[in-house]
Design a protein around this motif. Sequence first.
Motif, PDB file in Angstrom:
ATOM      1  N   THR A 166       0.856  -1.178   0.000  1.00  0.00           N
ATOM      2  CA  THR A 166       0.000   0.000   0.000  1.00  0.00           C
ATOM      3  C   THR A 166       0.893   1.229   0.000  1.00  0.00           C
ATOM      4  N   VAL A 167       0.382   2.276  -0.599  1.00  0.00           N
ATOM      5  CA  VAL A 167       1.007   3.591  -0.527  1.00  0.00           C
ATOM      6  C   VAL A 167      -0.068   4.500   0.047  1.00  0.00           C
ATOM      7  N   ASN A 168       0.167   4.978   1.262  1.00  0.00           N
ATOM      8  CA  ASN A 168      -0.832   5.783   1.974  1.00  0.00           C
ATOM      9  C   ASN A 168      -2.195   5.103   1.941  1.00  0.00           C
ATOM     10  N   ASP A 169      -2.189   3.815   2.228  1.00  0.00           N
ATOM     11  CA  ASP A 169      -3.391   2.976   2.338  1.00  0.00           C
ATOM     12  C   ASP A 169      -4.074   2.666   1.009  1.00  0.00           C
ATOM     13  N   GLN A 170      -3.498   3.058  -0.110  1.00  0.00           N
ATOM     14  CA  GLN A 170      -4.034   2.657  -1.419  1.00  0.00           C
ATOM     15  C   GLN A 170      -3.312   1.370  -1.844  1.00  0.00           C
ATOM     16  N   VAL A 171      -4.105   0.332  -2.116  1.00  0.00           N
ATOM     17  CA  VAL A 171      -3.543  -0.988  -2.413  1.00  0.00           C
ATOM     18  C   VAL A 171      -3.027  -1.054  -3.848  1.00  0.00           C
ATOM     19  N   HIS A 172      -1.854  -1.655  -3.978  1.00  0.00           N
ATOM     20  CA  HIS A 172      -1.257  -1.955  -5.289  1.00  0.00           C
ATOM     21  C   HIS A 172      -0.954  -3.444  -5.277  1.00  0.00           C
TER      22      HIS A 172
END
Length: 158
Positions: A133-139
Motif C-alpha cells: 500500500t502507498v498511503n493505504d491505497q492498495v497496489h
Amino acid sequence: MENMFKCSDVDTILQKHNFQATNIIAILQDIQEVYRYLPKEIFQYLSEKLGMSRAKIYGIATFYENFSLDPKGKFIIKVCDGTACHVRKSIPILNKIREELKLSEDKTTTDDLLFSVETVSCLGACGLAPAITVNDQVHGAMTTDKVVELLNSLKEEK
C-alpha cells in the motif's frame, strides 16, 4: 514547541475534542494526521493542556502500534509479508524498494521525508498478492519492475 510545531494547530485539535483528557486517543490520532508522527515536544504541551501526566500520554502513544514517535514520509509504503504475499515473493519487492530509496531495515524513512517503508503481517489483500500500500491505497500483483515504476511516479508527484 513553537520552533517546529504550531501550538495553534494543536489547540485547534484540542478544541475539537473539548480539551477532554478522555479523548486522548482521538487527539493523538489527529495530531499524527497533521504532523505524520507524534513529536516528543507534544507530550509536555498536552500534559499541561489536558491535566494528564506526560508518562500517561506517552504510555498511550507507545502502547498502540498505529502511533509513531519517529517522523514519517509523505508516502508511507507498507509491504505485506503475510503468507500469500511471502510465497509470491514480497521480500524481493521490499528489497528493491529499499535499494531504490537507499533505505534499510534500520533506516525506514528517506532523509527528505518523502518515503517511509514498513513491513506488515497482512494487508488483507491476499488475492492481489504480492501487495503493497502507498498511503493505504492498495497496489496488487507487484513485481520489482512495477515497484520501480510506482516509485518513479511518486517522486514526480511530490
